[in-house]
Design a protein around this motif. Structure first.
Motif, mmCIF file in Angstrom:
data_model
loop_
_atom_site.group_PDB
_atom_site.id
_atom_site.type_symbol
_atom_site.label_atom_id
_atom_site.label_comp_id
_atom_site.label_asym_id
_atom_site.label_seq_id
_atom_site.Cartn_x
_atom_site.Cartn_y
_atom_site.Cartn_z
ATOM 1 N N ILE A 32 20.575 10.813 2.636
ATOM 2 C CA ILE A 32 19.169 10.474 2.404
ATOM 3 C C ILE A 32 19.095 8.958 2.314
ATOM 4 O O ILE A 32 19.948 8.333 1.678
ATOM 5 C CB ILE A 32 18.639 11.099 1.102
ATOM 6 N N ARG A 35 13.202 4.661 1.569
ATOM 7 C CA ARG A 35 12.175 4.204 2.520
ATOM 8 C C ARG A 35 12.207 2.679 2.576
ATOM 9 O O ARG A 35 12.724 2.025 1.664
ATOM 10 C CB ARG A 35 10.802 4.721 2.142
ATOM 11 N N GLN A 130 17.123 17.610 -1.106
ATOM 12 C CA GLN A 130 16.262 17.066 -0.054
ATOM 13 C C GLN A 130 14.798 17.119 -0.464
ATOM 14 O O GLN A 130 14.057 16.149 -0.277
ATOM 15 C CB GLN A 130 16.419 17.866 1.245
ATOM 16 N N GLN A 131 14.371 18.253 -1.011
ATOM 17 C CA GLN A 131 12.981 18.395 -1.414
ATOM 18 C C GLN A 131 12.610 17.349 -2.466
ATOM 19 O O GLN A 131 11.554 16.724 -2.389
ATOM 20 C CB GLN A 131 12.726 19.795 -1.968
ATOM 21 N N TYR A 134 12.630 13.791 -0.865
ATOM 22 C CA TYR A 134 11.500 13.645 0.049
ATOM 23 C C TYR A 134 10.207 13.452 -0.738
ATOM 24 O O TYR A 134 9.364 12.629 -0.380
ATOM 25 C CB TYR A 134 11.403 14.872 0.963
ATOM 26 N N SER A 135 10.071 14.211 -1.833
ATOM 27 C CA SER A 135 8.845 14.100 -2.639
ATOM 28 C C SER A 135 8.711 12.721 -3.279
ATOM 29 O O SER A 135 7.621 12.304 -3.639
ATOM 30 C CB SER A 135 8.813 15.183 -3.716
ATOM 31 N N ASN A 138 11.474 9.200 0.032
ATOM 32 C CA ASN A 138 12.679 8.760 0.735
ATOM 33 C C ASN A 138 12.769 9.406 2.109
ATOM 34 O O ASN A 138 12.099 10.395 2.392
ATOM 35 C CB ASN A 138 13.915 9.085 -0.104
ATOM 36 N N GLN A 139 13.626 8.847 2.951
ATOM 37 C CA GLN A 139 13.783 9.323 4.323
ATOM 38 C C GLN A 139 14.836 10.429 4.371
ATOM 39 O O GLN A 139 15.983 10.219 3.993
ATOM 40 C CB GLN A 139 14.208 8.174 5.230
ATOM 41 N N VAL A 140 14.415 11.581 4.861
ATOM 42 C CA VAL A 140 15.300 12.734 5.025
ATOM 43 C C VAL A 140 15.500 12.929 6.517
ATOM 44 O O VAL A 140 14.522 12.939 7.271
ATOM 45 C CB VAL A 140 14.677 14.005 4.391
ATOM 46 N N TYR A 143 13.021 14.675 9.285
ATOM 47 C CA TYR A 143 11.664 14.711 8.752
ATOM 48 C C TYR A 143 11.119 13.288 8.708
ATOM 49 O O TYR A 143 11.810 12.381 8.271
ATOM 50 C CB TYR A 143 11.621 15.302 7.334
ATOM 51 N N ALA A 145 9.289 10.125 7.232
ATOM 52 C CA ALA A 145 9.094 9.663 5.858
ATOM 53 C C ALA A 145 7.647 9.900 5.447
ATOM 54 O O ALA A 145 6.738 9.747 6.252
ATOM 55 C CB ALA A 145 9.448 8.191 5.740
#
Length: 154
Positions: A32, A35, A130-131, A134-135, A138-140, A143, A145
């Motif tokens: 991960i 951003r 990841q969830q 991402y919330s 951050n860049q996953v 997916y 950003a």
């Protein structure tokens, strides 16, 4: 009878060793990235929060993997001892041999089943991690950003 005691001790030791081979996920196996423009210190704090979140999400699955190996080895030893007793009329030597063979078979089955549960726990851990990341914007991988400025922001 001393041979039977030795086999029982061996079964207990092997069960303990098998349990030690299985472990809960210790961290994510995915990358991960923060951003653009996010301070690294903030990213590290979010990483720690999300690791804890993910660990709590898989606690039950990890415990099941640990129990799987020990249970299968113990059941295999008991079934092997019973089979050894039935096959040769209950002599202690055959009970011990049967228990040893059952222990090895049960341990092998337990290790395979436990490995499957361990892989499942790691996958669930990665998804929860990841969830969470991402919330937090951050860049996953795979997916885009999240767009900053829309929705919840920390």
């Amino acid at each position: 009878m001393t041979r039977l005691i030795r086999v029982a001790v061996l079964a207990a030791v092997a069960t303990g060793v098998l349990s030690a081979c299985v472990s809960a996920p210790t961290g994510p196996t995915i990358a991960i990235m923060p951003r653009e423009g996010k301070p690294f210190e903030v990213f590290q704090q979010e990483d720690q929060v999300c690791r804890e979140f993910a660990a709590n999400a898989v606690k039950d699955t990890s415990n099941a993997a640990l129990k799987e190996g020990a249970t299968s080895a113990a059941i295999g030893a008991a079934l092997g001892a019973a089979a050894g007793a039935v096959i040769q009329g209950g002599s202690s030597q055959n009970i011990g041999t049967g228990a040893g063979v059952g222990l090895l078979g049960g341990a092998a089955m337990g290790a395979m089943n436990s490995a499957g549960k361990q892989n499942q726990a790691q996958t669930q851990y990665n998804i929860a991690y990841q969830q969470c990341m991402y919330s937090k914007g951050n860049q996953v991988p795979s997916y885009p950003a999240p767009v900053s400025g829309s929705g919840y922001r920390q």
